[in-house]
Motif scaffolding. Structure first.
Motif, mmCIF file in Angstrom:
data_model
loop_
_atom_site.group_PDB
_atom_site.id
_atom_site.type_symbol
_atom_site.label_atom_id
_atom_site.label_comp_id
_atom_site.label_asym_id
_atom_site.label_seq_id
_atom_site.Cartn_x
_atom_site.Cartn_y
_atom_site.Cartn_z
ATOM 1 N N TYR A 2 0.839 -1.193 0.000
ATOM 2 C CA TYR A 2 0.000 0.000 0.000
ATOM 3 C C TYR A 2 0.875 1.244 0.000
ATOM 4 O O TYR A 2 1.979 1.241 0.544
ATOM 5 C CB TYR A 2 -0.870 0.021 1.261
ATOM 6 C CG TYR A 2 -2.077 -0.868 1.201
ATOM 7 C CD1 TYR A 2 -3.350 -0.329 1.237
ATOM 8 C CD2 TYR A 2 -1.969 -2.242 1.131
ATOM 9 C CE1 TYR A 2 -4.469 -1.139 1.201
ATOM 10 C CE2 TYR A 2 -3.072 -3.065 1.086
ATOM 11 C CZ TYR A 2 -4.321 -2.503 1.124
ATOM 12 O OH TYR A 2 -5.428 -3.308 1.088
ATOM 13 N N GLU A 3 0.359 2.312 -0.605
ATOM 14 C CA GLU A 3 1.040 3.599 -0.536
ATOM 15 C C GLU A 3 0.705 4.209 0.816
ATOM 16 O O GLU A 3 -0.457 4.236 1.229
ATOM 17 C CB GLU A 3 0.550 4.513 -1.657
ATOM 18 C CG GLU A 3 1.171 5.874 -1.623
ATOM 19 C CD GLU A 3 0.603 6.804 -2.677
ATOM 20 O OE1 GLU A 3 0.846 8.009 -2.564
ATOM 21 O OE2 GLU A 3 -0.100 6.321 -3.579
ATOM 22 N N ASP A 66 -7.841 2.621 2.081
ATOM 23 C CA ASP A 66 -8.608 2.468 0.850
ATOM 24 C C ASP A 66 -8.045 1.252 0.117
ATOM 25 O O ASP A 66 -6.977 1.325 -0.494
ATOM 26 C CB ASP A 66 -8.483 3.728 -0.006
ATOM 27 C CG ASP A 66 -9.301 3.663 -1.278
ATOM 28 O OD1 ASP A 66 -9.922 2.608 -1.554
ATOM 29 O OD2 ASP A 66 -9.320 4.667 -2.010
ATOM 30 N N GLN A 68 -9.254 -0.341 -2.475
ATOM 31 C CA GLN A 68 -9.367 -0.281 -3.935
ATOM 32 C C GLN A 68 -8.152 0.411 -4.550
ATOM 33 O O GLN A 68 -7.568 -0.074 -5.512
ATOM 34 C CB GLN A 68 -10.644 0.442 -4.344
ATOM 35 C CG GLN A 68 -10.877 0.454 -5.829
ATOM 36 C CD GLN A 68 -12.218 1.081 -6.170
ATOM 37 O OE1 GLN A 68 -13.014 1.415 -5.302
ATOM 38 N NE2 GLN A 68 -12.463 1.231 -7.454
ATOM 39 N N ASP A 69 -7.759 1.556 -3.977
ATOM 40 C CA ASP A 69 -6.606 2.303 -4.495
ATOM 41 C C ASP A 69 -5.301 1.911 -3.803
ATOM 42 O O ASP A 69 -4.239 2.422 -4.157
ATOM 43 C CB ASP A 69 -6.821 3.807 -4.327
ATOM 44 C CG ASP A 69 -7.963 4.308 -5.187
ATOM 45 O OD1 ASP A 69 -8.233 3.684 -6.233
ATOM 46 O OD2 ASP A 69 -8.579 5.323 -4.810
ATOM 47 N N ARG A 70 -5.403 1.050 -2.772
ATOM 48 C CA ARG A 70 -4.252 0.573 -2.002
ATOM 49 C C ARG A 70 -3.475 1.741 -1.389
ATOM 50 O O ARG A 70 -2.274 1.908 -1.612
ATOM 51 C CB ARG A 70 -3.359 -0.311 -2.850
ATOM 52 C CG ARG A 70 -4.090 -1.547 -3.367
ATOM 53 C CD ARG A 70 -3.230 -2.503 -4.124
ATOM 54 N NE ARG A 70 -2.191 -3.127 -3.338
ATOM 55 C CZ ARG A 70 -2.353 -4.187 -2.511
ATOM 56 N NH1 ARG A 70 -3.547 -4.709 -2.357
ATOM 57 N NH2 ARG A 70 -1.329 -4.695 -1.854
ATOM 58 N N VAL A 71 -4.212 2.567 -0.618
ATOM 59 C CA VAL A 71 -3.642 3.730 0.042
ATOM 60 C C VAL A 71 -4.001 3.693 1.526
ATOM 61 O O VAL A 71 -5.141 3.395 1.885
ATOM 62 C CB VAL A 71 -4.173 5.039 -0.581
ATOM 63 C CG1 VAL A 71 -3.699 6.249 0.193
ATOM 64 C CG2 VAL A 71 -3.774 5.141 -2.036
#
Length: 86
Positions: A2-3, A66, A68-71
């Motif tokens: 993840y970011e 998140d 879905q956005d891997r944040v």
């Protein structure tokens, strides 16, 4: 992976603590960014509002995730008594 983004308020909390504690929290945040579903970390869902918390000693790291956005957004880093105040 993840970011990991650290918001200004959380960054301020990290800078105000002793360097050794700050390094320990940064290390745990990096481990969480690799896999936020790890069972060896003390992560729980917040009650009454969206988000999660990561406990590192007496410090609490409030974050949102998140998938879905891997944040992962770290919103706050503070001692237990102050972390949950809005």
């Amino acid at each position: 992976m993840y970011e990991l983004t650290i918001k200004r308020q959380a960054l301020r909390g990290l800078q105000m603590m002793p360097p050794r504690d700050g390094q320990r929290i940064r290390h745990e945040l990096k481990k969480m960014a690799e896999n936020p579903d790890r069972r060896d970390m003390d992560i729980k869902t917040l009650q009454g509002r969206p988000g999660f918390r990561l406990r590192v000693g007496d410090m609490r790291n409030i974050f949102e995730r998140d998938d879905q956005d891997r944040v992962i957004d770290v919103l706050r880093v503070a001692p237990r008594g102050q972390a949950y105040n809005r």
